[in-house]
Design an enzyme around this catalytic site. Structure first.
Site, mmCIF file in Angstrom:
data_model
loop_
_atom_site.group_PDB
_atom_site.id
_atom_site.type_symbol
_atom_site.label_atom_id
_atom_site.label_comp_id
_atom_site.label_asym_id
_atom_site.label_seq_id
_atom_site.Cartn_x
_atom_site.Cartn_y
_atom_site.Cartn_z
ATOM 1 N N HIS A 185 18.638 20.118 36.444
ATOM 2 C CA HIS A 185 18.514 19.111 37.511
ATOM 3 C C HIS A 185 19.839 18.428 37.864
ATOM 4 O O HIS A 185 19.878 17.231 38.115
ATOM 5 C CB HIS A 185 17.467 18.064 37.113
ATOM 6 C CG HIS A 185 17.845 17.271 35.884
ATOM 7 N ND1 HIS A 185 16.908 16.711 35.050
ATOM 8 C CD2 HIS A 185 19.063 16.929 35.362
ATOM 9 C CE1 HIS A 185 17.534 16.060 34.075
ATOM 10 N NE2 HIS A 185 18.834 16.183 34.245
ATOM 11 N N HIS A 232 18.216 8.679 34.132
ATOM 12 C CA HIS A 232 19.586 8.653 33.603
ATOM 13 C C HIS A 232 20.195 7.270 33.800
ATOM 14 O O HIS A 232 21.032 7.083 34.679
ATOM 15 C CB HIS A 232 20.465 9.677 34.324
ATOM 16 C CG HIS A 232 19.992 11.103 34.223
ATOM 17 N ND1 HIS A 232 18.934 11.602 34.943
ATOM 18 C CD2 HIS A 232 20.472 12.141 33.486
ATOM 19 C CE1 HIS A 232 18.773 12.893 34.664
ATOM 20 N NE2 HIS A 232 19.689 13.237 33.775
ATOM 21 N N HIS A 366 24.885 21.804 28.283
ATOM 22 C CA HIS A 366 25.934 21.018 28.931
ATOM 23 C C HIS A 366 26.334 19.846 28.065
ATOM 24 O O HIS A 366 25.520 19.303 27.318
ATOM 25 C CB HIS A 366 25.589 20.580 30.348
ATOM 26 C CG HIS A 366 24.399 19.663 30.558
ATOM 27 N ND1 HIS A 366 23.149 19.911 30.060
ATOM 28 C CD2 HIS A 366 24.292 18.504 31.269
ATOM 29 C CE1 HIS A 366 22.302 18.947 30.462
ATOM 30 N NE2 HIS A 366 22.982 18.068 31.191
ATOM 31 N N GLU A 413 18.367 17.535 26.682
ATOM 32 C CA GLU A 413 17.359 17.441 27.751
ATOM 33 C C GLU A 413 16.309 18.555 27.640
ATOM 34 O O GLU A 413 15.193 18.406 28.138
ATOM 35 C CB GLU A 413 18.037 17.512 29.129
ATOM 36 C CG GLU A 413 18.810 16.251 29.488
ATOM 37 C CD GLU A 413 19.466 16.314 30.866
ATOM 38 O OE1 GLU A 413 19.816 15.241 31.382
ATOM 39 O OE2 GLU A 413 19.633 17.417 31.428
#
Ligand code: DHB
Ligand code: FE
Length: 457
Positions: A185, A232, A366, A413
């Site tokens: 996302h 976030h 990531h 995540e």
């Protein structure tokens, strides 16, 4: 469809559940506003003007003016909120509670001094106890009912219809989970869409990887998407950090993450299904936070674009479901996997023929921070995809430290994908799902992008 309410037959008692909360939302929020001295002063100076600032029903305003607590509760008020109004009037909790019983203040105090009200005869409606009679009603409530008899009759009919539906288990059709969707996302994907860069060489292969998915979605559109994502540091700051939070509101605006709100449609929720899932999942011992005010960030809006393109309005309702993966401790993959199973049971017990998809978003590898920023682990990511498809229990057993070490600090995540995977039928003893699409691409900004579609059989 209606929530299961075994507490309805306790006499003289109103349980504040999701239905009551929806009904009384602005009445209760008005009461909360009285916790500020300046608001109390304005309210006392001109009640009507102050009440007009709140989107309450006329009946709720009338009940407030009459200071009739039973009437306010009937319209959705909860005693802890209403107590702010009582406090503004200088009342104690004993005075407030006593005012609802039909006793005088002295009689009520004497009853409490004498040991309080007995539960004998007061456990079930229709018994012979002293809490069975009609509630204490102000003259204002009685005359309001006289002049609104039609509306009242309609309400009684609606209540009966709702409780009949709640009881009609044999004939009920249920909601079902048709598919699960998994996708990264990254905010830069949203920016590429918003700035018209999707045809640029950097972005073209990424959007091409989602083209089959948009086609599949046109042919397999659900009624509702249960969308697991993480906020976030957008709607939740360090003031309150819920581990799992479900959006029970009617709508959710796109958030301003610092670049201005994204030019995407507002998200329309499904408050009834969300409340049903909340009640069912909490009764299965998963503690959810209920959120009625929530702005949704890239974690939710970017996957919507990837699967639906950029329509004027989103073609489905969405229940946002937030997982804390920002501040440790974050929930384990195993916990998320078990939660997904509870969510499937909740959805399948909802008495309406809704098609529901469950999405897991975020990941893949990531790291956005520190000297190790930019970490990508193709091998690990693809092994995770393999496991998620064929051996989800093994994927759920991966410990936190492996995500951090192998997939980067923000790769955590991926635990959210296990909620979606846990909700698939095979995990509950049903058939294996069908893999409809698999895509992997590096990079989008700092991230490896992964995407799967699994259809239930
Ligand atoms: C990036 C990826 C994310 O998942 C996120 O939440 C923010 C930024 C990135 O790759 O830039
Ligand atoms: Fe993210």
């Amino acid at each position: 469809m209606a929530l299961h309410k075994p507490y309805k037959d306790v006499p003289g008692t109103t349980i504040f559940d999701a239905d009551q909360s929806r009904k009384g939302y602005w009445l209760n929020q008005f009461c909360m506003s009285l916790m500020k001295a300046e608001n109390r002063a304005r309210f006392k100076q001109d009640e009507d003007a102050y009440l007009a600032e709140w989107p309450m029903s006329e009946e709720q305003r009338a009940a407030v003016r009459a200071r009739d607590l039973n009437w306010m509760m009937r319209t959705g008020g909860n005693i802890y909120f209403l107590a702010k109004l009582g406090a503004t009037d200088g009342l104690s909790f004993q005075q407030m509670a006593g005012s609802m019983t039909g006793m005088s203040e002295h009689q009520y105090r004497d009853m409490m001094v004498g040991g309080g009200r007995s539960p004998e005869g007061n456990r079930y409606q229709g018994e012979s106890g002293d809490a069975q009679g009609p509630v204490a009603r102000s003259d204002a409530w009685q005359s309001w009912e006289l002049s609104n008899q039609d509306a009242l009759a309609a309400q009684v009919m609606a209540d009966h219809a709702a409780s009949r539906m709640g009881g009609a288990q044999e004939e009920a059709v249920h909601a079902r989970i048709t598919a699960s969707v998994y996708t990264s996302h990254v905010p830069a994907i949203g920016a590429a869409i918003d700035l018209g860069k999707t045809e640029e060489a950097y972005w073209k292969p990424l959007f091409a990887g989602y083209e089959p998915s948009r086609q599949w979605m046109r042919e397999n559109r659900p009624d509702v998407v249960f969308l697991v994502y993480n906020d976030h540091a957008t709607s939740f700051d360090l003031g309150v950090i819920p581990t799992f939070a479900i959006g029970t509101a009617a709508e959710f605006e796109p958030a301003d993450e610092g670049y201005g709100p994204r030019p995407v449609p507002k998200v329309i929720g499904h408050p009834e299904l969300a409340s049903h899932i909340a009640q069912s999942v909490i009764q299965q011992d998963f503690d959810l936070t209920l959120v009625n005010e929530l702005k949704v960030d890239h974690g939710l809006t970017v996957p919507m674009n990837l699967l639906f393109g950029s329509p004027e309005e989103w073609p489905v309702k969405v229940i946002p479901f937030h997982v804390n993966v920002v501040q440790y401790p974050v929930p384990s993959g195993a916990r998320c996997f078990a939660l997904g199973q509870a969510i499937r049971r909740a959805i399948e017990s909802y008495d309406a023929p809704l098609k529901v998809q469950i999405w897991g978003t975020g990941g893949m590898s990531h790291q956005l921070q520190g000297p190790r920023a930019g970490l990508i682990n193709r091998e690990w990511d693809n092994a995770f995809l393999d496991k998620l498809i064929d051996d989800p229990a093994a994927a759920a057993a991966i410990p936190h430290i492996d995500y951090v070490r192998e997939a980067g600090s923000e790769g955590i995540e991926l635990v959210m994908w296990l909620i979606a995977r846990g909700a698939m039928s095979d995990v509950g003893g049903g058939n294996k799902p069908t893999l409809k699409h698999r895509f992997y691409h590096v990079p989008a900004s700092n991230t490896a992008v992964g995407h799967l579609i699994l259809e239930n059989n």
